[in-house]
Motif scaffolding. Structure first.
Motif, PDB file in Angstrom:
ATOM      1  N   ALA A  57       0.821  -1.224   0.000  1.00  0.00           N
ATOM      2  CA  ALA A  57       0.000   0.000   0.000  1.00  0.00           C
ATOM      3  C   ALA A  57       0.853   1.272   0.000  1.00  0.00           C
ATOM      4  CB  ALA A  57      -0.920   0.003   1.216  1.00  0.00           C
ATOM      5  N   ASP A  58       2.157   1.119   0.148  1.00  0.00           N
ATOM      6  CA  ASP A  58       3.060   2.272   0.192  1.00  0.00           C
ATOM      7  C   ASP A  58       3.171   2.893  -1.196  1.00  0.00           C
ATOM      8  OD1 ASP A  58       5.085   4.108   0.477  1.00  0.00           O
ATOM      9  OD2 ASP A  58       6.533   2.705   1.356  1.00  0.00           O
ATOM     10  N   SER A  59       2.741   4.115  -1.342  1.00  0.00           N
ATOM     11  CA  SER A  59       2.740   4.784  -2.651  1.00  0.00           C
ATOM     12  C   SER A  59       4.150   5.067  -3.161  1.00  0.00           C
ATOM     13  CB  SER A  59       1.959   6.098  -2.568  1.00  0.00           C
ATOM     14  OG  SER A  59       2.575   6.983  -1.636  1.00  0.00           O
ATOM     15  N   THR A  60       5.151   4.983  -2.273  1.00  0.00           N
ATOM     16  CA  THR A  60       6.531   5.242  -2.705  1.00  0.00           C
ATOM     17  C   THR A  60       7.239   3.963  -3.171  1.00  0.00           C
ATOM     18  OG1 THR A  60       7.601   4.886  -0.546  1.00  0.00           O
ATOM     19  CG2 THR A  60       6.658   7.074  -0.973  1.00  0.00           C
ATOM     20  N   LEU A  61       6.592   2.801  -3.030  1.00  0.00           N
ATOM     21  CA  LEU A  61       7.236   1.533  -3.365  1.00  0.00           C
ATOM     22  C   LEU A  61       7.566   1.464  -4.855  1.00  0.00           C
ATOM     23  CD1 LEU A  61       8.188  -1.239  -2.361  1.00  0.00           C
ATOM     24  CD2 LEU A  61       5.877  -2.109  -2.842  1.00  0.00           C
ATOM     25  N   TYR A  62       8.833   1.191  -5.167  1.00  0.00           N
ATOM     26  CA  TYR A  62       9.272   1.121  -6.559  1.00  0.00           C
ATOM     27  C   TYR A  62       9.388  -0.325  -7.030  1.00  0.00           C
ATOM     28  CZ  TYR A  62      12.168   1.758 -10.718  1.00  0.00           C
ATOM     29  OH  TYR A  62      12.663   1.717 -11.995  1.00  0.00           O
ATOM     30  N   PHE A  63      10.126  -1.165  -6.272  1.00  0.00           N
ATOM     31  CA  PHE A  63      10.137  -2.595  -6.589  1.00  0.00           C
ATOM     32  C   PHE A  63      10.573  -3.386  -5.371  1.00  0.00           C
ATOM     33  CE2 PHE A  63      14.471  -1.331  -8.022  1.00  0.00           C
ATOM     34  CZ  PHE A  63      15.255  -2.279  -7.367  1.00  0.00           C
ATOM     35  N   LEU A 382      18.722  -1.511 -11.723  1.00  0.00           N
ATOM     36  CA  LEU A 382      17.796  -0.416 -12.040  1.00  0.00           C
ATOM     37  C   LEU A 382      17.507  -0.356 -13.538  1.00  0.00           C
ATOM     38  CD1 LEU A 382      19.244   2.352  -9.711  1.00  0.00           C
ATOM     39  CD2 LEU A 382      17.141   1.043  -9.371  1.00  0.00           C
ATOM     40  N   LYS A 383      18.510  -0.622 -14.343  1.00  0.00           N
ATOM     41  CA  LYS A 383      18.327  -0.632 -15.793  1.00  0.00           C
ATOM     42  C   LYS A 383      17.360  -1.739 -16.212  1.00  0.00           C
ATOM     43  CE  LYS A 383      20.918  -1.067 -20.130  1.00  0.00           C
ATOM     44  NZ  LYS A 383      22.280  -1.258 -20.726  1.00  0.00           N
ATOM     45  N   GLU A 384      17.521  -2.926 -15.603  1.00  0.00           N
ATOM     46  CA  GLU A 384      16.644  -4.045 -15.938  1.00  0.00           C
ATOM     47  C   GLU A 384      15.208  -3.762 -15.504  1.00  0.00           C
ATOM     48  OE1 GLU A 384      17.224  -6.652 -17.730  1.00  0.00           O
ATOM     49  OE2 GLU A 384      19.370  -6.293 -18.004  1.00  0.00           O
ATOM     50  N   VAL A 385      15.044  -3.210 -14.317  1.00  0.00           N
ATOM     51  CA  VAL A 385      13.702  -2.855 -13.848  1.00  0.00           C
ATOM     52  C   VAL A 385      13.087  -1.806 -14.771  1.00  0.00           C
ATOM     53  CG1 VAL A 385      12.398  -1.744 -11.990  1.00  0.00           C
ATOM     54  CG2 VAL A 385      14.148  -3.438 -11.437  1.00  0.00           C
ATOM     55  N   GLY A 386      13.895  -0.865 -15.212  1.00  0.00           N
ATOM     56  CA  GLY A 386      13.402   0.225 -16.040  1.00  0.00           C
ATOM     57  C   GLY A 386      13.012  -0.165 -17.449  1.00  0.00           C
ATOM     58  N   LYS A 387      13.366  -1.379 -17.889  1.00  0.00           N
ATOM     59  CA  LYS A 387      13.017  -1.809 -19.241  1.00  0.00           C
ATOM     60  C   LYS A 387      11.515  -1.877 -19.455  1.00  0.00           C
ATOM     61  CE  LYS A 387      17.158  -4.475 -20.416  1.00  0.00           C
ATOM     62  NZ  LYS A 387      17.706  -5.821 -20.718  1.00  0.00           N
ATOM     63  N   ASN A 388      10.800  -2.314 -18.436  1.00  0.00           N
ATOM     64  CA  ASN A 388       9.352  -2.460 -18.559  1.00  0.00           C
ATOM     65  C   ASN A 388       8.597  -1.700 -17.486  1.00  0.00           C
ATOM     66  OD1 ASN A 388       9.235  -4.368 -20.841  1.00  0.00           O
ATOM     67  ND2 ASN A 388      10.232  -5.780 -19.414  1.00  0.00           N
ATOM     68  N   TYR A 389       9.290  -0.782 -16.821  1.00  0.00           N
ATOM     69  CA  TYR A 389       8.678  -0.087 -15.687  1.00  0.00           C
ATOM     70  C   TYR A 389       9.310   1.286 -15.601  1.00  0.00           C
ATOM     71  CZ  TYR A 389       6.747   0.387 -10.951  1.00  0.00           C
ATOM     72  OH  TYR A 389       6.051   0.788  -9.836  1.00  0.00           O
TER      73      TYR A 389
END
Length: 394
Positions: A57-63, A382-389
């Motif tokens: 529920a944390d709105s700041t959660l990135y991954f 971070l690069k891998e996460v950023g590919k689709n997010y």
């Protein structure tokens, strides 16, 4: 009135591990992610499951990052039902077969990322499992405490000529697991084919042997076969480790694990086991660190990177990753598992060549600092996460 931007949060789920190794990985990764501007929480699988609703529920959660995939079981329903709004990264330190009892690699999700430390592990996932998810190749990394970086001894003053600090493994314990199995001879053939080669994974070798004999290969459904393949893999690791250590024992090697005490009669100096933090300190006092890979076909081990960063030349069995990423005799020393003469001759020569060792380690340090620290691994993550997010912080 100006708007205050809250830092995005990354959750790292980490259990306990032998000698605290994976906890240090998580701590080092956390430190680098914080430097890159993120708020980072490290939680145990138990705490993660208990507070899952609050975390999600944390709105700041990135991954969410799960060391060895821990956290998957808590998130599995969200992943399957496509209700997980942030990515979950299962970072695996071993072959996916070791984790297949906890992690379903046959699911499809654009919020599920599996990262392996061996590129061939990813190839096995794509070949033998049915899932549709993002994969990433992120090897282990290196990081030394600042006090060790500043106080590395010069090569000629290092009191430990040759070091090994891996755990004890008894190949007979793994071999007896399939001794009375109807396919024991097939399993023996898989072991014999895989023991000294470094081109194919055990899973791929097993598939080839089964095909040649006209036997059905029931991966990933056959959980019993998965168990035996894991035992074969452990048997191979254990036999390689024993044979190499018996070869180098007469060369005044220091081994930090008392279960290897029988090697004393061959000339080894055997001491009690040490934790990861102590190992890093010992590496800074060592000329050459022996590494025996855990059956990686295309991947590196933290001991390779940390030994070089500590000023100790790494002497490792070779694979394609090391051949492609390090120059032998310039940045690292490599050996072939099935060539005992090469192992002893190489060590005998270099242990008496402080200047050559200093040159190798200087070049190796530069390579590690540039390409193989947890700083680089954090950026790759971070690069891998950023590919689709979408990356929330520029």
């Amino acid at each position: 009135m100006s708007t205050i931007t809250r830092k995005k949060t990354i959750i790292l789920v980490s259990p306990n591990s032998q000698y605290g190794v994976s906890q240090y990985f998580v701590i080092d990764l956390s430190a680098e992610l914080k430097k890159l501007g993120f708020n980072v929480l490290i939680v145990s699988p138990t705490v993660f499951n208990k507070k899952l609703t609050t975390f999600l529920a944390d709105s700041t959660l990135y991954f969410i990052f799960g060391m060895n995939g821990w956290g998957f079981e808590s998130l599995s329903k969200h992943i399957l039902n496509k209700t997980l709004n942030v990515p979950f990264i299962a970072y695996l330190l071993d072959h996916p077969l070791y984790h297949s009892n906890r992690i379903d690699f046959n699911i499809s999700s654009n919020r599920f990322i599996v990262s392996c430390v061996d590129l061939n592990h990813l190839k096995d996932l794509e070949t033998f499992f049915k899932g549709n998810f993002q994969t990433a190749f992120i090897p282990q990394g290196a990081k030394l405490p600042s006090n060790l970086l500043k106080n590395r001894l010069p090569m000629e003053k290092r009191p430990i000529p040759l070091l090994f600090a891996g755990s004890y493994m008894d190949e007979n314990l793994y071999r007896k697991e399939w001794n009375n199995h109807i396919l024991s001879k097939v399993f023996d053939e898989i072991s014999e084919r895989a023991i000294y080669q470094n081109k194919d994974s055990v899973l791929l070798t097993a598939n080839q042997v089964f095909a040649e004999k006209g036997l059905p290969f029931g991966i990933p459904e056959d959980k019993v076969l998965i168990y035996y393949l894991n035992q074969i893999d452990l048997f191979i690791r254990a036999k390689r480790r024993r044979e190499v250590l018996e070869t180098v024992a007469p060369l005044n090697i220091t081994i930090y694990n008392e279960k290897w005490s029988y090697l004393k009669k061959l000339g080894a100096l055997v001491k009690p086991s040490i934790n990861y933090a102590e190992l890093l300190r010992i590496l800074s006092q060592t000329k050459i660190t022996l590494n025996i890979l855990p059956n990686y076909v295309y991947g590196g081990h933290e001991r390779i990177f940390n030994s070089l960063l500590s000023g100790s030349v790494c002497f490792s069995d070779r694979n394609e990753f090391l051949d492609n990423n390090f120059q032998n005799k310039r940045e690292i020393l490599l050996y072939n598992l099935n060539n005992t003469k090469m192992i002893t001759d190489t060590l005998t020569y270099y242990l008496n060549q402080n200047n050559l060792l200093a040159n190798i380690v200087r070049n190796g340090q530069q390579k590690v600092m540039k390409e193989h620290t947890w700083r680089q691994r954090a950026k790759t993550l971070l690069k891998e996460v950023g590919k689709n997010y979408t990356l929330p912080i520029q």
